[in-house]
Enzyme design. Sequence first.
Site, short mmCIF file in Angstrom:
data_model
loop_
_atom_site.label_atom_id
_atom_site.label_comp_id
_atom_site.label_asym_id
_atom_site.label_seq_id
_atom_site.Cartn_x
_atom_site.Cartn_y
_atom_site.Cartn_z
CG ASN A 256 65.55 6.79 20.53
OD1 ASN A 256 66.41 5.28 20.14
ND2 ASN A 256 65.73 7.44 20.29
NE ARG B 58 64.49 6.99 16.28
CZ ARG B 58 65.22 7.19 15.77
NH1 ARG B 58 66.91 7.68 17.31
NH2 ARG B 58 65.66 7.51 15.11
CG HIS C 292 63.92 11.81 10.53
ND1 HIS C 292 64.94 12.69 10.36
CD2 HIS C 292 64.70 11.43 12.26
CE1 HIS C 292 65.95 13.17 10.96
NE2 HIS C 292 65.94 12.06 12.21
NE ARG D 163 73.52 11.97 10.20
CZ ARG D 163 72.63 11.08 10.94
NH1 ARG D 163 72.17 11.29 9.85
NH2 ARG D 163 72.48 11.42 12.20
CD GLU E 59 61.57 11.33 16.83
OE1 GLU E 59 61.80 12.64 16.60
OE2 GLU E 59 61.89 10.70 15.43
#
Length: 399
Positions: free
Chosen positions: A7, A91, A180, A241, A385
């Site tokens: 990743n 990823r 996600h 965010r 993940e």
Amino acid sequence: MKILVINAGSSSLKFQLIDMANESVLAKGLAERIGLDDPILTYAPLGKDKIKSNPLMKNHEDAVRLVLASLTDKESGVIADMSEIKAVGHRVVHGGESFSGSVMIGDAVMQTLLECAELAPLHNPANIMGIEACRAVMPNTPMAGVFDTAFHQTMPANAYIYALPYELYKKHQVRRYGFHGTSHFYVSQRVAEFIGKPIEELKIVTCHLGNGSSIAAVKYGKSVDTSMGFTPLEGVPMGTRSGDIDPAIIKYLCEKLNMSVQEVDSYLNKKSGVMGISGVSSDFRDIEAAAEADNEQAKLAQDVFSYRVKKYIGAYAAAMDGVDAIVFTAGVGENDWLIREKVLDGLSYLGVELDKELNASVRGKEVEITKSGCKTRAFIIPTNEELVIARDTLKLVEG
Ligand code: ADP
């Protein structure tokens, strides 16, 4: 068969080496501050002490070489030779509409990835750097790309089309993509196993609440809606965010505070969310500590965040004509009992009955947090993940 999962961020590279025979993690770690002063390599082999070092890492290629050197080290390594790594799974944040599943990476796919980079300028170029570095250092090892957006490609048009001129979608691919995806996929599958029912019979709302947060409506195993949109800025508030806001605020900020478009973008991505409301931190642990010390803005940040997550759950119950299970995952979802309690408070109309005592005492493990026999059940399911990436990579390599 061993799969290396990568990743890559702009100055970081996370990795896990997974033995697919029993899906165990043989080693994992993180290269940080790549290309900057004082780079850090953290390497954690299974059952041995974590090793931290500061080797020179000018670029991602250096980082990959150092990761491989750690994995094959005579003393702390977990494999004898690089050839034991059968494939690398990467990823990739944005696959656009080009990728509705994982793919083997060749020259043509690299070209499409570069085209998708325009859609995710903060993430994809970094993911591509990681892929290019691995291809340079391990030219004979097969590579696969696993996309955050792919799981959401099953959304119907009424969920992914914005109410903007249609040509914006046709000409410039402006639409909801969602992110996600590997996490929403993993936890929805796991909760179905946990409940002991086929996923094809379940309506699930998955709440991935971490630094970045998104909610998904997973109906009969397929994503039918999700809160993040064209970019990971839309949806619930996050660490820094804003999530959903009135788009007219952007013009107002430009005119009133003399901000450029770039400045507004950075304001919404880096200075907003629970950090912006609380003025304390983007980390929910700090916010909780401040709230306990009676900081009103910290309490407000918790309230705004949990209220907005709750609203999405209600919206997705409507989207799916009901909900059987609500799943909490990722850093906040797995660990923050108070946020879970606030989110689930007032969902009695859906048939949610939280076991408050149990909810307050559990974290980071697969567990049901509602009372037995209630209509809509809630669960903590830790996400994984990397395992989804490794499984997809294995499937592709095998055939
Ligand atoms: P990401 O993968 O999006 O970077 P994570 O899923 O690892 O994020 O979540 C990180 C966040 O989880 C932290 O910023 C923090 O807010 C939250 N978190 C982690 N542990 C706890 C905890 N024990 N209590 C409350 N929040 C926590």
